[in-house]
Design a protein around this motif. Structure first.
Motif, PDB file in Angstrom:
ATOM      1  N   GLY A  41      -3.064 -30.501  17.181  1.00 37.07           N
ATOM      2  CA  GLY A  41      -2.953 -29.057  17.294  1.00 37.07           C
ATOM      3  C   GLY A  41      -1.704 -28.452  16.695  1.00 37.07           C
ATOM      4  N   ASP A  42      -0.595 -29.167  16.748  1.00 35.00           N
ATOM      5  CA  ASP A  42       0.659 -28.608  16.231  1.00 35.00           C
ATOM      6  C   ASP A  42       0.581 -28.326  14.721  1.00 35.00           C
ATOM      7  N   PRO A  43       0.209 -29.301  13.894  1.00 38.51           N
ATOM      8  CA  PRO A  43       0.110 -28.984  12.457  1.00 38.51           C
ATOM      9  C   PRO A  43      -1.029 -28.024  12.139  1.00 38.51           C
ATOM     10  N   GLU A  44      -2.057 -28.006  12.970  1.00 39.63           N
ATOM     11  CA  GLU A  44      -3.154 -27.061  12.755  1.00 39.63           C
ATOM     12  C   GLU A  44      -2.681 -25.631  12.942  1.00 39.63           C
ATOM     13  N   LEU A  45      -1.951 -25.381  14.037  1.00 34.37           N
ATOM     14  CA  LEU A  45      -1.452 -24.029  14.279  1.00 34.37           C
ATOM     15  C   LEU A  45      -0.435 -23.618  13.222  1.00 34.37           C
ATOM     16  N   LYS A  46       0.472 -24.528  12.874  1.00 42.68           N
ATOM     17  CA  LYS A  46       1.468 -24.202  11.857  1.00 42.68           C
ATOM     18  C   LYS A  46       0.799 -23.834  10.541  1.00 42.68           C
ATOM     19  N   THR A  47      -0.256 -24.555  10.203  1.00 41.64           N
ATOM     20  CA  THR A  47      -0.976 -24.261   8.963  1.00 41.64           C
ATOM     21  C   THR A  47      -1.615 -22.884   9.020  1.00 41.64           C
ATOM     22  N   LEU A  48      -2.268 -22.569  10.138  1.00 46.15           N
ATOM     23  CA  LEU A  48      -2.911 -21.258  10.272  1.00 46.15           C
ATOM     24  C   LEU A  48      -1.881 -20.135  10.179  1.00 46.15           C
ATOM     25  N   GLU A  49      -0.770 -20.287  10.868  1.00 46.97           N
ATOM     26  CA  GLU A  49       0.270 -19.250  10.836  1.00 46.97           C
ATOM     27  C   GLU A  49       0.810 -19.061   9.420  1.00 46.97           C
ATOM     28  N   MET A  50       1.030 -20.168   8.721  1.00 49.77           N
ATOM     29  CA  MET A  50       1.545 -20.100   7.353  1.00 49.77           C
ATOM     30  C   MET A  50       0.564 -19.379   6.434  1.00 49.77           C
ATOM     31  N   LEU A  51      -0.720 -19.697   6.561  1.00 53.39           N
ATOM     32  CA  LEU A  51      -1.720 -19.107   5.677  1.00 53.39           C
ATOM     33  C   LEU A  51      -1.989 -17.645   6.008  1.00 53.39           C
ATOM     34  N   VAL A  52      -1.940 -17.297   7.286  1.00 55.14           N
ATOM     35  CA  VAL A  52      -2.092 -15.890   7.658  1.00 55.14           C
ATOM     36  C   VAL A  52      -0.962 -15.068   7.052  1.00 55.14           C
ATOM     37  N   GLU A  53       0.243 -15.596   7.128  1.00 53.27           N
ATOM     38  CA  GLU A  53       1.393 -14.911   6.542  1.00 53.27           C
ATOM     39  C   GLU A  53       1.190 -14.743   5.040  1.00 53.27           C
ATOM     40  N   GLU A  54       0.685 -15.787   4.388  1.00 53.37           N
ATOM     41  CA  GLU A  54       0.464 -15.748   2.944  1.00 53.37           C
ATOM     42  C   GLU A  54      -0.570 -14.694   2.558  1.00 53.37           C
ATOM     43  N   VAL A  55      -1.688 -14.669   3.276  1.00 55.27           N
ATOM     44  CA  VAL A  55      -2.751 -13.712   2.961  1.00 55.27           C
ATOM     45  C   VAL A  55      -2.291 -12.288   3.217  1.00 55.27           C
ATOM     46  N   ASN A  56      -1.621 -12.065   4.333  1.00 58.88           N
ATOM     47  CA  ASN A  56      -1.154 -10.713   4.649  1.00 58.88           C
ATOM     48  C   ASN A  56      -0.123 -10.213   3.643  1.00 58.88           C
ATOM     49  N   ALA A  57       0.736 -11.115   3.184  1.00 56.70           N
ATOM     50  CA  ALA A  57       1.737 -10.726   2.184  1.00 56.70           C
ATOM     51  C   ALA A  57       1.085 -10.323   0.868  1.00 56.70           C
ATOM     52  N   ALA A  58      -0.132 -10.862   0.638  1.00 57.39           N
ATOM     53  CA  ALA A  58      -0.847 -10.550  -0.602  1.00 57.39           C
ATOM     54  C   ALA A  58      -1.813  -9.387  -0.434  1.00 57.39           C
ATOM     55  N   GLY A  59      -1.774  -8.725   0.729  1.00 61.27           N
ATOM     56  CA  GLY A  59      -2.620  -7.552   0.931  1.00 61.27           C
ATOM     57  C   GLY A  59      -3.745  -7.724   1.914  1.00 61.27           C
ATOM     58  N   GLY A  60      -3.852  -8.913   2.539  1.00 58.17           N
ATOM     59  CA  GLY A  60      -4.869  -9.119   3.562  1.00 58.17           C
ATOM     60  C   GLY A  60      -6.249  -9.409   2.985  1.00 58.17           C
ATOM     61  N   ILE A  61      -7.265  -9.202   3.815  1.00 56.57           N
ATOM     62  CA  ILE A  61      -8.661  -9.395   3.406  1.00 56.57           C
ATOM     63  C   ILE A  61      -9.284  -8.031   3.163  1.00 56.57           C
ATOM     64  N   ASN A  62      -9.657  -7.787   1.938  1.00 57.29           N
ATOM     65  CA  ASN A  62     -10.233  -6.490   1.581  1.00 57.29           C
ATOM     66  C   ASN A  62      -9.352  -5.335   2.065  1.00 57.29           C
ATOM     67  N   GLY A  63      -8.035  -5.550   1.981  1.00 55.21           N
ATOM     68  CA  GLY A  63      -7.080  -4.507   2.332  1.00 55.21           C
ATOM     69  C   GLY A  63      -6.668  -4.457   3.780  1.00 55.21           C
ATOM     70  N   GLU A  64      -7.230  -5.320   4.628  1.00 55.54           N
ATOM     71  CA  GLU A  64      -6.875  -5.327   6.051  1.00 55.54           C
ATOM     72  C   GLU A  64      -6.128  -6.606   6.392  1.00 55.54           C
ATOM     73  N   GLU A  65      -5.075  -6.467   7.207  1.00 58.53           N
ATOM     74  CA  GLU A  65      -4.293  -7.622   7.619  1.00 58.53           C
ATOM     75  C   GLU A  65      -5.064  -8.474   8.619  1.00 58.53           C
ATOM     76  N   ILE A  66      -4.725  -9.754   8.634  1.00 56.47           N
ATOM     77  CA  ILE A  66      -5.271 -10.671   9.628  1.00 56.47           C
ATOM     78  C   ILE A  66      -4.344 -10.696  10.831  1.00 56.47           C
ATOM     79  N   ALA A  67      -4.924 -10.629  12.007  1.00 55.83           N
ATOM     80  CA  ALA A  67      -4.172 -10.847  13.250  1.00 55.83           C
ATOM     81  C   ALA A  67      -4.683 -12.145  13.853  1.00 55.83           C
TER      82      ALA A  67
END
Length: 379
Positions: A41-67
Motif C-alpha cells: 500500500g505504501d508505494p501504491e499511495l505514493k504513486t497515486l499522489e505523484m500522478l495526481v499532482e502530475e495530471v493536475n499540474a498539466a491541467g487535469g482531466i478535460n480541464g478539471e482537477e483530480i481530487a
C-alpha cells in the motif's frame, strides 16, 4: 495547484479529503498503507499522489482537477468495507483504485458494484476477475498466471515433481488452488503440499517434511508478506539443495532485504519494473518503465517497486477512460475501461474486453532470479 484541502486522522485512519468547492473529479482509494501489507500500500499511495499532482499540474482531466480521497484500511478487510461505503455515500467518488490485497478487494468490490462505481483492484487473485464482474477490473498479473509462468520455467529446466508450501492468507490460498488446478497442464506432479499461518515464524517442520519426500525436484511457495522470506531463510538453514520459487507477491527489494543472502538463487515471476536497466531499448515497455522509475525515485528518493507499478497502470487506465467517456457517469467510464486495448504500462500490455477485465497475457511476466542480492533476468 490545490490537491488536498485538509488531512484528518480519525481512528488511526488517514483521510485526505478534497475541498467540495473546487471543480474536481473525485477518485477514491482504499489501500493498506499501514499494517502487514504496508509494503504494498505504501508505494501504491505514493504513486497515486505523484500522478495526481502530475495530471493536475498539466491541467487535469478535460480541464478539471483530480481530487484523490484516500483511506488507509490497515490491511483489515472489514474496515476496508466500511471505508468503501464512506467513499460512496459521503465522498461521492466517481471511481476507485485500491484493494492492496485479495481479501480487501473481495470485501469492497460488492460496495462499488452496488453503487455502479468503476473499481480497479491492485491485488493478485484470479477470483477478482473470474467470473467477470462488470464493475471490477485489476492491473496485477493473476496468481494463476504466476503458477503457469513458474511451471513453464520448470519445464524448461526438465523438472516436474514439486513440493508446495503455501501461506494460508487470501493470496497464498488462492495461488495454491490455482497451482494445483493447472499443474497437470504442464506435466507437473505435486508430491508434497504444506501450508503455514500468517503469523508463523518458523517453517522448518513443513520444509523438513517436503525435503524428506522422495522425488521432489523443486519447491514452490505461494504467499506474500514476511512468510516467504522466513521460508527462504529456513530453506537455506536446512541446507535444502533444490530450486526454490516464490510468487510475484514478493517481487520487491523488501523481500531481498528480509531474506538476506538466502534469497540468492530464488526465482520468481515479476514485472519489468524490477529490471529497468536490463530492458533492451526496443522493448515495448522500456520507455514507460524507465519514465516511471525515474519519476518515482526522483520524487521519493527510494527504490521503485512492482506494487507501485500496479497503481501507475490503474491510474492511467482510469484517467484515459474518464477522458474518453467525457463525463463522470459510472457506466460510461466502465465501458471505456473495458475497451482498453494495446495500452502498454509498466506491468505489461493491456488488452481488456467484456470477457477479460485484466487484459494481460503470460508475456507480461518476466522470469527473474536473485543473484548476489540483485534481480537478474532468466533468458
Amino acid at each position: 495547484m490545490r490537491l488536498f484541502s485538509k488531512t484528518v486522522v480519525a481512528g488511526g485512519l488517514l483521510l485526505l479529503a478534497a475541498d467540495p468547492a473546487l471543480a474536481e473529479i473525485r477518485i477514491g482509494s482504499v489501500l493498506s498503507v499501514t499494517g502487514p501489507a504496508s509494503f504494498l500500500g505504501d508505494p501504491e499511495l505514493k504513486t497515486l499522489e505523484m500522478l495526481v499532482e502530475e495530471v493536475n499540474a498539466a491541467g487535469g482531466i478535460n480541464g478539471e482537477e483530480i481530487a484523490l480521497i484516500h483511506y488507509d484500511d490497515g490491511g483489515d478487510a472489514n474496515q476496508a468495507r466500511t471505508l468503501a461505503t464512506r467513499l460512496v455515500e459521503d465522498d461521492e467518488v466517481i471511481a476507485v483504485i485500491g484493494g492492496s490485497t485479495t481479501g480487501v478487494t473481495l470485501a469492497v468490490a460488492p460496495v462499488f458494484e452496488e453503487a455502479g462505481i468503476p473499481f480497479i483492484s491492485l491485488a493478485g487473485a484470479v477470483s477478482i476477475i473470474n467470473p467477470v464482474n462488470p464493475w471490477v477490473f485489476k492491473t496485477p498479473h493473476t496468481d494463476r498466471m504466476a503458477c503457469e509462468k513458474i511451471f513453464t520455467d520448470l519445464n524448461a529446466r526438465g523438472l516436474s515433481q514439486i513440493g508446495l508450501i503455501s501461506g494460508q492468507g487470501g493470496f497464498g490460498s488462492s495461488m495454491r488452488e490455482q497451482c494445483l488446478d493447472v499443474a497437470g497442464d504442464f506435466g507437473i506432479e505435486v508430491l508434497a503440499d504444506e501450508t503455514y499461518a500468517p503469523r508463523d515464524s518458523d517453517m522448518t517442520p513443513q520444509l523438513t517434511s517436503i525435503a524428506a519426500t522422495d522425488g521432489i525436484e523443486a519447491v514452490v511457495n505461494p504467499g506474500f508478506g514476511q512468510g516467504p522470506a522466513i521460508v527462504t531463510r529456513n530453506f537455506a538453514q536446512l541446507g535444502i539443495e533444490l530450486p526454490l520459487y516464490q510468487s510475484h507477491g514478493v517481487a520487491s527489494d523488501a523481500f531481498i532485504e528480509l531474506a538476506g543472502e538466502s534469497a540468492n538463487g530464488v526465482r520468481l515471476p515479476g514485472s519489468a519494473t524490477l529490471i529497468v536497466d536490463l530492458l533492451a531499448e526496443d522493448d515495448p515497455q522500456h520507455d514507460v518503465v524507465t519514465a516511471y522509475r525515474d519519476a518515482f525515485e526522483g520524487h521519493f528518493d527510494e527504490p521503485v517497486s512492482t506494487f507501485g507499478g500496479y497503481a501507475h497502470d490503474a491510474f492511467w487506465i482510469m484517467v484515459s477512460a474518464i477522458e474518453t467517456a467525457g463525463s463522470t457517469d459510472g457506466e460510461a467510464i466502465r465501458q471505456a475501461i473495458e475497451a482498453t486495448t494495446g495500452w502498454v504500462g509498466v506491468t505489461g500490455e493491456f488488452n481488456m474486453s467484456p470477457e477479460d477485465h485484466m487484459g494481460l497475457d503470460l508475456s507480461a511476466f518476466r522470469m527473474l532470479e536473485i543473484v548476489d542480492g540483485d534481480w537478474t533476468l532468466v533468458e
